[in-house]
Design a protein around this motif. Sequence first.
Motif, mmCIF file in Angstrom:
data_model
loop_
_atom_site.group_PDB
_atom_site.id
_atom_site.type_symbol
_atom_site.label_atom_id
_atom_site.label_comp_id
_atom_site.label_asym_id
_atom_site.label_seq_id
_atom_site.Cartn_x
_atom_site.Cartn_y
_atom_site.Cartn_z
ATOM 1 N N THR B 20 0.817 -1.197 0.000
ATOM 2 C CA THR B 20 0.000 0.000 0.000
ATOM 3 C C THR B 20 0.861 1.261 0.000
ATOM 4 O O THR B 20 0.360 2.359 0.130
ATOM 5 N N ILE B 23 0.009 3.832 -2.621
ATOM 6 C CA ILE B 23 -1.253 4.532 -2.353
ATOM 7 C C ILE B 23 -1.030 5.682 -1.380
ATOM 8 O O ILE B 23 -1.480 6.808 -1.602
ATOM 9 N N TRP B 24 -0.295 5.379 -0.306
ATOM 10 C CA TRP B 24 -0.054 6.431 0.691
ATOM 11 C C TRP B 24 0.795 7.544 0.121
ATOM 12 O O TRP B 24 0.579 8.719 0.405
ATOM 13 N N PHE B 27 -1.382 9.720 -1.732
ATOM 14 C CA PHE B 27 -2.203 10.529 -0.830
ATOM 15 C C PHE B 27 -1.444 11.783 -0.380
ATOM 16 O O PHE B 27 -1.966 12.897 -0.425
ATOM 17 N N LEU B 30 -1.069 14.240 -3.233
ATOM 18 C CA LEU B 30 -2.285 14.999 -3.513
ATOM 19 C C LEU B 30 -2.483 16.075 -2.461
ATOM 20 O O LEU B 30 -2.867 17.207 -2.772
ATOM 21 N N LYS B 72 -3.141 16.645 -10.296
ATOM 22 C CA LYS B 72 -3.930 15.882 -9.318
ATOM 23 C C LYS B 72 -4.824 14.871 -10.015
ATOM 24 O O LYS B 72 -4.915 13.711 -9.609
ATOM 25 N N ALA B 73 -5.477 15.353 -11.090
ATOM 26 C CA ALA B 73 -6.373 14.459 -11.831
ATOM 27 C C ALA B 73 -5.586 13.268 -12.358
ATOM 28 O O ALA B 73 -6.044 12.118 -12.292
ATOM 29 N N ILE B 76 -4.979 10.810 -9.501
ATOM 30 C CA ILE B 76 -6.203 10.095 -9.090
ATOM 31 C C ILE B 76 -6.534 9.009 -10.100
ATOM 32 O O ILE B 76 -6.792 7.856 -9.752
ATOM 33 N N VAL B 77 -6.512 9.374 -11.377
ATOM 34 C CA VAL B 77 -6.908 8.402 -12.400
ATOM 35 C C VAL B 77 -5.867 7.287 -12.516
ATOM 36 O O VAL B 77 -6.203 6.104 -12.613
ATOM 37 N N ILE B 79 -3.330 6.265 -10.320
ATOM 38 C CA ILE B 79 -3.025 5.418 -9.168
ATOM 39 C C ILE B 79 -4.293 4.916 -8.489
ATOM 40 O O ILE B 79 -4.486 3.709 -8.317
ATOM 41 N N PHE B 80 -5.189 5.860 -8.118
ATOM 42 C CA PHE B 80 -6.379 5.434 -7.378
ATOM 43 C C PHE B 80 -7.311 4.604 -8.249
ATOM 44 O O PHE B 80 -7.886 3.621 -7.809
ATOM 45 N N MET B 81 -7.497 5.025 -9.480
ATOM 46 C CA MET B 81 -8.407 4.284 -10.350
ATOM 47 C C MET B 81 -7.662 3.171 -11.076
ATOM 48 O O MET B 81 -8.235 2.467 -11.897
ATOM 49 N N HIS B 82 -6.397 3.019 -10.800
ATOM 50 C CA HIS B 82 -5.589 1.925 -11.343
ATOM 51 C C HIS B 82 -5.491 1.940 -12.856
ATOM 52 O O HIS B 82 -5.205 0.909 -13.462
ATOM 53 N N LEU B 83 -5.767 3.093 -13.487
ATOM 54 C CA LEU B 83 -5.680 3.084 -14.949
ATOM 55 C C LEU B 83 -4.233 2.854 -15.374
ATOM 56 O O LEU B 83 -3.964 2.223 -16.389
ATOM 57 N N GLU B 86 -3.534 -0.745 -15.987
ATOM 58 C CA GLU B 86 -4.229 -1.466 -17.056
ATOM 59 C C GLU B 86 -3.324 -1.553 -18.280
ATOM 60 O O GLU B 86 -2.303 -0.882 -18.363
ATOM 61 N N VAL C 95 -9.483 3.113 -2.057
ATOM 62 C CA VAL C 95 -8.495 2.372 -2.834
ATOM 63 C C VAL C 95 -7.873 1.285 -1.953
ATOM 64 O O VAL C 95 -7.534 0.190 -2.431
ATOM 65 N N LEU C 280 -12.534 12.930 -8.412
ATOM 66 C CA LEU C 280 -11.927 13.585 -9.573
ATOM 67 C C LEU C 280 -12.725 14.820 -9.978
ATOM 68 O O LEU C 280 -12.165 15.885 -10.251
#
Lengths: 600, 143, 292
Positions: B20, B23-24, B27, B30, B72-73, B76-77, B79-83, B86, C95, C280
């Motif tokens: 994790t 993730i931190w 954080f 951000l 920031k966007a 978020i996209v 790391i947090f949304m794991h894009l 993919e 998350v 977002l």
Amino acid sequence: MSTSAALHHEDLHSAHDAHHEHHHHETFISKYVFSQDHKMISKQFLITGIIWAIIGGLFSVLFRLQLGYPEATFPWLEDLLGHWAKGGKLNPEFYYALVTMHGTILVFFVLTAGLSGTFANFLIPLQIGARDMASPMLNMLSYWFFFLASIIMFSSLFVQTGPASGGWTIYPPLSALGDASSGSKIGMDLWLVSMAMFIVSSLLGGLNYISTILNLRTKGMSMTRMPLTVWALFFTAILGVLSFPVLLSGAILLLFDRNLGTSFFLSDIVIGGKILPNEGGSAILFQHLFWFLGHPEVYIILLPAMGMSSEILSVNSRKPIFGYMAMVGSMFAIAILAFLVWAHHMFVTGLNPFLGAFFVLLTLLIAVPSAIKVFNWLTTLWRGNIRFTPAMLFAIGFVSMFISGGLTGIFLGNSALDIHLHDTYFVIAHFHIVMGVASFFGMFAGVYHWFPKMYGRFLNNTMAYIHFWISIVGAYLIFWPMHYEGLAGMPRRYYDFSMWESFKQFGGLNEFISFVSMIVFAAQLLFVFNFFYSIFKGRKVTSTNPWGANTLEWTTPIRPGHGNWPGEIPEVHRGAYDYGKDGREFISQIEPVGENESHH
Amino acid sequence: MSAQASSPEITFHPNHSGGTKKIWRTFWLLSVLTIIELAIGLVIYNMHKGEHPNATLVLAFKGLVCILTLAKAYYIVSIFMHLGDEIRNLIMTIVVPLCLFIWFIIAFLWDGNSWLNLRNRYQGVPAKTEQVAPAATEKGAKD
Amino acid sequence: MSTAAVQKETKWWSGGRSPFNASYGKVMMWYFLMSDAFTFGAFLISYGTIRFSQNFWADPNHVFNSFPFAGHANLPLAFVSLMTFILIASSVTMVLAVHEGHNMNKKGVEKYMIMTIIGGIAFLSCQAWEWTHLLTGEHVALLSDGTLSVLPTTVKANPWGAELSHEAIAAALQATPHEQLASIASTLHHGGEAHHSVAAMSNAELIKFIQESDLKASNTGPIAFGGYFFGITGFHGFHVFSGVVINIVMYLKTKMGHFDQRGHYEMIEKAGLYWHFVDLVWVFVFLCFYLI
């Protein structure tokens, strides 16, 4: 490898297979009403669309009656419409309501839901080799949201103050102020709510179409082996998913302006000498939001017709489609450009001319991919072994309409010319030919071509030929003269032209147009009769592949059950257009490539 | 390939075993970006307190905030949304259509600005906006 | 076989598999979010267009300068920073829940889902306070009839125009009728003096009282401001609300062991995508309304 492939398919579709085996347990409700079978949902869309088309068409006949015979009275109109036609003459307010509802119904309910709802649902799983849509549940909801939208829109026809009457583009302030006209009252609210439901429906459908095409293609069905219909429906779905939300935003803001006193689209409005408190908004902002959807919407309507016509032209010329990749590429280009040109509908709003120049440039660019498509269709026909089935006739009719309507688009895309032509009958002629009639022809072509797959019977050919010839001759007779009226400056949406000296000369022409429109409408009723008659009494289909086509839907049984293929889904080995190759009339997509086969 | 049983549409299961820590780290990143944005916001506030704020400098700071927001966007996209985890195909089909926003934003704001110029030129600049008016009229006269 | 090798060797587009190596549900969720991005994009771009078309727009540092229980202290952007922080924190817990889901750790998922839900509710409460504060707010503005009056920020009124000079305030106070003066005076806190007496004061006394307390007043601004602010933050709040509902459902399903039975926690992942999307969007709402 092959074992793992088989296992793979079994896993992927085991849930559907289980359903397939037990489908004789289905009740009437689960089979015909809340069906999750994509084929049934497609028929639901089609039949709802046909009902809407009759209503929308009838409206056009009613207001053509007023335009063609402005002095005459028709007592039966009063019997039919009550206080909307006192003394047998259409009330001007109701005339606007009819024009508005005609546009709304045909653009959204018939040519969007009725066209792509029907054929995306029917053809996508069948042509890519899937048991059903990715999410049959959401697919069913998509229809029922459309049904809800239909009910709300239909009920708005019966409210005391009449349905929305601000034109199908519902520009504020006319649509934002309840006191502006009787159609701006509750009818307008119902229009907006109905449209919100419609957008939800189109979103649910579009998401399903996209993820089905991407994720559920059968083995070997690479993107570049997909029939052009599927490509067209794919781009249509993307356009819908990305542009309808913008209309949703506009509709929500408009609802707030109407009901909560906000000032999104209102500013500096004076009514009867009194200034409204609203300040800061802009009515033109709504036009931007509307046309950001509105222009892609044109291609949402047109692309499925293009795809189906491409397929039908190739099958019935017994020739490969000319320039498959160019066809895909030009559709892609059209889809992208569709998002960039919206303000060419707004050249006369005071749009910054410098900004307008960009929109002119981008708009005229659309002519390039459109021309590529037209030339490819013509070269597909060239020296083909053409079969003039009704579907083929309508597909050729589509190409004809697309050419004649598309050319006038180049006129209108020029901001300088548009200042003269804007909101005249020239515009009416342009978009009715290129978007209305052309898409209808594509839709008819699709229905005539895939009806045997839908119902296991053929449509009656004699009625089909009568339908075609009256429609194409009639469509040109109706819309061709409108170009002249428009060039002479005759504005659209006027209730009565006999009051102006300069437009009186068109009295005879208007009468002629109205007369032809009634004949054409009658021909469409003949089609409707043919459709319902043939469902029950049509000639039965006896072979699985009556048109000798390559695509996968013709490898299913004549009337496929839920799950489409009784056994395993066939694997695909070649593109969809191997017609006339190596002396063979057609080679189905599921046939493995032979060792001595030529490559061309 | 993996113990997880899920849809056979999936060819392989991405490796999620990472800790994790990432993730931190995101954080904190951000949070720091937000604090910088706020600091800039307060700088702009204090500039407005002065009699005649330097318009170019204000604009530059606002542009900087926009860039930080895009950063920031991105985090978020990605790391947090794991894009970011993919495969490329998915990333491209998400990112490319968003490019439509570029023309969407340019054309709308351009026209909005053009309404301002038209209104100021033909209706006159309202008296209550003395401070802003000269600049706007100048701009209007230029184009 | 290593993941990278699989990725390279696979013919992604040849059919029979997802070209994205993702289930259709996840693909659908991504495209739904794209679609929703266009809804929000349209709102925010409309707001920007209107703002570009106005000579004057409200300064966020003046509008958003209060904090609960802090009285009239001038704390620009403090409260919205707290809201932003809450949302980022709840994004992190989300998350982490997804992460625990990958490891099939039911207890971990439950713990972090609860924290995410609490974060969402906290954000909504903050928003409720901010809305209430604006809707019942007490800012003094110059009306079109030349008088000063206490105005809240609503979709029909915007007291955040250009600030008035002392001379303009003095002139306007002379034209303002008694009741309006009294209501202005009662909003002021003036060195601990009792407010309840204002009704009894004469006009001249009231004006003196008001001027002594250094009243700040402004013109009215474009009414569209309130509509866009409440419209867009409201639409975002609606998304947060539906996200909380989805998260509660996901929590219950986890608790009942649905995902353990299914063998994977993909639903948590999809709910997570939605929740991060809400975060977002807030990043952009924060930018458009509070920072620039």
